[in-house]
Scaffold this motif. Structure first.
Motif, PDB file in Angstrom:
ATOM      1  N   UNK A  14       8.366  -2.588  -5.933  1.00  0.00           N
ATOM      2  CA  UNK A  14       9.317  -2.918  -6.993  1.00  0.00           C
ATOM      3  C   UNK A  14      10.408  -3.852  -6.500  1.00  0.00           C
ATOM      4  N   UNK A  15      10.859  -3.656  -5.263  1.00  0.00           N
ATOM      5  CA  UNK A  15      11.894  -4.519  -4.699  1.00  0.00           C
ATOM      6  C   UNK A  15      11.384  -5.918  -4.389  1.00  0.00           C
ATOM      7  N   UNK A  16      10.057  -6.031  -4.168  1.00  0.00           N
ATOM      8  CA  UNK A  16       9.486  -7.301  -3.737  1.00  0.00           C
ATOM      9  C   UNK A  16       9.148  -8.231  -4.897  1.00  0.00           C
ATOM     10  N   UNK A  40       0.818  -1.201   0.000  1.00  0.00           N
ATOM     11  CA  UNK A  40       0.000   0.000   0.000  1.00  0.00           C
ATOM     12  C   UNK A  40       0.860   1.262   0.000  1.00  0.00           C
ATOM     13  N   UNK A  41       0.649   2.084  -1.017  1.00  0.00           N
ATOM     14  CA  UNK A  41       1.320   3.386  -1.106  1.00  0.00           C
ATOM     15  C   UNK A  41       2.830   3.275  -0.937  1.00  0.00           C
ATOM     16  N   UNK A  42       3.415   2.226  -1.523  1.00  0.00           N
ATOM     17  CA  UNK A  42       4.856   2.002  -1.371  1.00  0.00           C
ATOM     18  C   UNK A  42       5.421   1.440  -2.672  1.00  0.00           C
ATOM     19  N   UNK A  43       5.493   2.253  -3.723  1.00  0.00           N
ATOM     20  CA  UNK A  43       5.945   1.741  -5.025  1.00  0.00           C
ATOM     21  C   UNK A  43       7.376   1.219  -5.015  1.00  0.00           C
ATOM     22  N   UNK A  44       8.265   1.837  -4.252  1.00  0.00           N
ATOM     23  CA  UNK A  44       9.648   1.363  -4.222  1.00  0.00           C
ATOM     24  C   UNK A  44       9.748   0.005  -3.549  1.00  0.00           C
TER      25      UNK A  44
END
Length: 564
Positions: free
Chosen positions: A425-427, A418-422
């Protein structure tokens, strides 16, 4: 909130993993089919840790409460897609609130009862809730005071329980207009692909990450429990895990929906109350942490006090299972322990008796290909695609005995934080696999995965990787140990050595020799043997009962500094 793309939605519907029914729809189907069946039962000690008399609700009675709460939420201004943060123990109101929210399309974000202002304020910044729901009383915590201190002007305080404060919306007493509820639902239909929950990762430091899951995400993961556990229509299920994460929602609640069963709640974990509920409610299935099952099997006095004959299966996970424990329950009581391994993100590995009849193997291994029949029917098929990849990247691992990070892709897996694009992407890999952060090895002639540990928990001794989980699992059968947790101890020569924090079963110190001799008998490699012991009163665990190795390590280092 990130949603699945149209191609994925279409494929998973065709396969039967996803469908068109929301969780509210599934509940309504059960309530219509089994109106007089007992649906929901509170713990007998409910008044001791929360408030009010224990409830025993039939499906008809539960439906009335769900509809009352759905109408009350609407009357309070909560609408479709609004986030409701909830901090409640396992009481019937919590389950009812889930399905009330599902009826109107609101999103539930459940918080652990142990969380305080540090965690809650960070979580609120991420999900921006329109309402915060808590109890007016909870033993061991001031949820009201904490909520009032962290909530902003745009978030309404709602409560269950007596003596609601003047600034709160009292959900215990509030009612709604049934006609208004029906009209709202008709005008604002909820889609099974809509986000229904935002749960939280079990991070040990910092603010946890929000994990959005749709109704269909939850539906897809349900066969992983009710299938291997052999659950039957109408079974009674005892649920001692908090209603905030994969074990309780995906493992118990979704299976309860599937079988139209009876869910018996328990909180906080108390062995005497838990065993009394087994005796009085006669469940066919329950879940329990490995440490509890180890303790129970080795406590003859306690075992003599309870009749376990109603139980067919017990689900256990969150830590490696001791083979001696799994075999002991099967040989002594005829109870099958099902090995569960999952995460809120939707990673799910399950070992049941059909796939792995041998209890020793079931404790240690997971099938690399888990074939299940989808929730909505159709042909049985693998529920997910998996692979092992070196943690630092590289080619897929296809041989036995080489550790790699598990990657998983399938209908159970969430779409992103949620609300964590970086962080999202890392996940995920470029081809859409979720990187679990869990290390496994291929074993059993290529049929199985064997859990090695978390990528970040690996002990690197002289350049060689050692799994602390492997050591924990072997020590689960030690007669003198109540708990044990291996961890990386800093060392100027080897880089790291193996430390072991332990809690004795009796009030006595163990010697290093007693521990290493036991592990040598298990034929553990010498370089993996613990080199220093640290006695603890209890091992620190997070809200999902996992040992917090970073905290263990910090305490152990402090002990060493205190000796110098």
């Amino acid at each position: 909130m990130i949603a699945a793309d149209a191609k994925k939605r279409r494929r998973y519907r065709e396969q039967g993993w996803w469908g068109d029914d929301t969780l509210a729809d599934l509940f309504l189907i059960n309530a219509a089919a089994y109106p007089d069946r007992l649906a929901l039962v509170d713990a007998p000690n409910r008044a001791d840790f929360a408030f009010g008399d224990p409830q025993r609700l039939t499906y008809t009675q539960m439906l009335a409460e769900v509809e009352r709460l759905a109408g009350a939420l609407l009357a309070a201004g909560i609408c479709k897609d609004d986030v409701i943060m909830v901090q409640l123990p396992n009481i019937s109101e919590f389950v009812n609130l889930y399905f009330a929210a599902a009826m109107i399309g609101a999103v539930i974000s459940p918080a652990a009862v142990q969380y305080r202002s540090h965690e809650l304020s960070g979580m609120c910044r991420i999900v921006k809730p329109r309402a915060f729901v808590c109890g007016t009383r909870f033993k061991g915590g001031d949820h009201l005071g904490t909520a009032q201190a962290v909530l902003g002007d745009d978030c309404r305080l709602m409560t269950f329980g007596p003596d609601a404060p003047g600034d709160a919306f009292d959900l215990s007493q509030a009612t709604g207009n049934p006609e208004a509820l029906a009209a709202y639902r008709a005008a604002n239909p909820v889609d099974a692909d809509d986000i229904f929950t935002i749960c939280w990762t079990s991070g040990t430091t910092g603010v946890p990450k929000g994990v959005p899951r749709s109704h269909n995400h939850w539906v897809a993961i349900a066969p992983g429990t009710y299938g291997p556990s052999g659950l039957r229509e109408g079974d009674v299920m005892l649920n001692p895990f908090p209603l905030i994460n994969m074990a309780s929602i995906g493992g118990v609640t979704m299976s309860w929906l599937r079988i139209a069963g009876t869910m018996v709640l328990h909180h906080p974990f108390d062995p005497q109350v838990y065993l009394a509920q087994i005796a009085s409610e006669r469940p066919q299935f329950t879940i329990a942490p490995p440490a509890v099952l180890n303790m129970l099997l080795q406590d003859e006095t306690l075992l003599e006090q309870v009749d376990l004959s109603s139980i067919r299966t017990i689900g256990s996970g969150s830590a490696p299972l001791a083979p001696a424990m799994v075999k002991g329950f099967q040989d002594r009581f005829g109870i099958i322990v099902v090995n569960l391994f999952g995460s809120n993100e939707g990673m799910s590995l399950v070992t049941g008796p059909e796939a792995v009849p041998d209890p020793i193997e079931r404790a240690s291994y997971f099938p690399r290909e888990m074939v299940l029949q989808p929730y909505h029917g159709g042909e049985a098929m693998p529920i997910a695609r998996t692979r092992l990849v070196p943690p630092d990247g590289g080619e897929e691992i296809t041989v036995e005995g080489v550790s790699g990070e598990l990657h998983i892709h399938g209908p159970t897996v969430f779409e992103g934080y949620q609300a964590a694009p970086e962080q999202t992407a890392q996940a995920f890999t470029d081809d859409g696999f979720y990187k679990t952060g869990d290390l496994f090895e291929i074993a059993g002639g290529g049929r199985f995965y064997h859990f090695v540990g978390r990528c970040k928990d690996v002990i690197i001794r002289g350049g060689v990787n050692i799994s602390p989980e492997e050591i924990d699992q072997l020590l689960g059968g030690h007669p003198l140990l109540a708990e044990a947790g291996a961890f990386a101890l800093p060392d100027s020569v080897m880089g790291e050595r193996v430390g072991l924090a332990y809690v004795p079963r009796e009030d006595c110190d163990l010697t290093l020799g007693q521990v290493t001799d036991f592990l040598r008998e298990k034929d553990l490699a010498v370089f993996k043997l613990p080199e220093r012991l640290f006695r603890f009163d209890a091992l620190p665990r997070n809200v999902t009962n996992k040992v917090m190795r970073s905290e263990v390590r910090e305490r152990a280092i402090a002990m060493l500094e205190g000796e110098s």
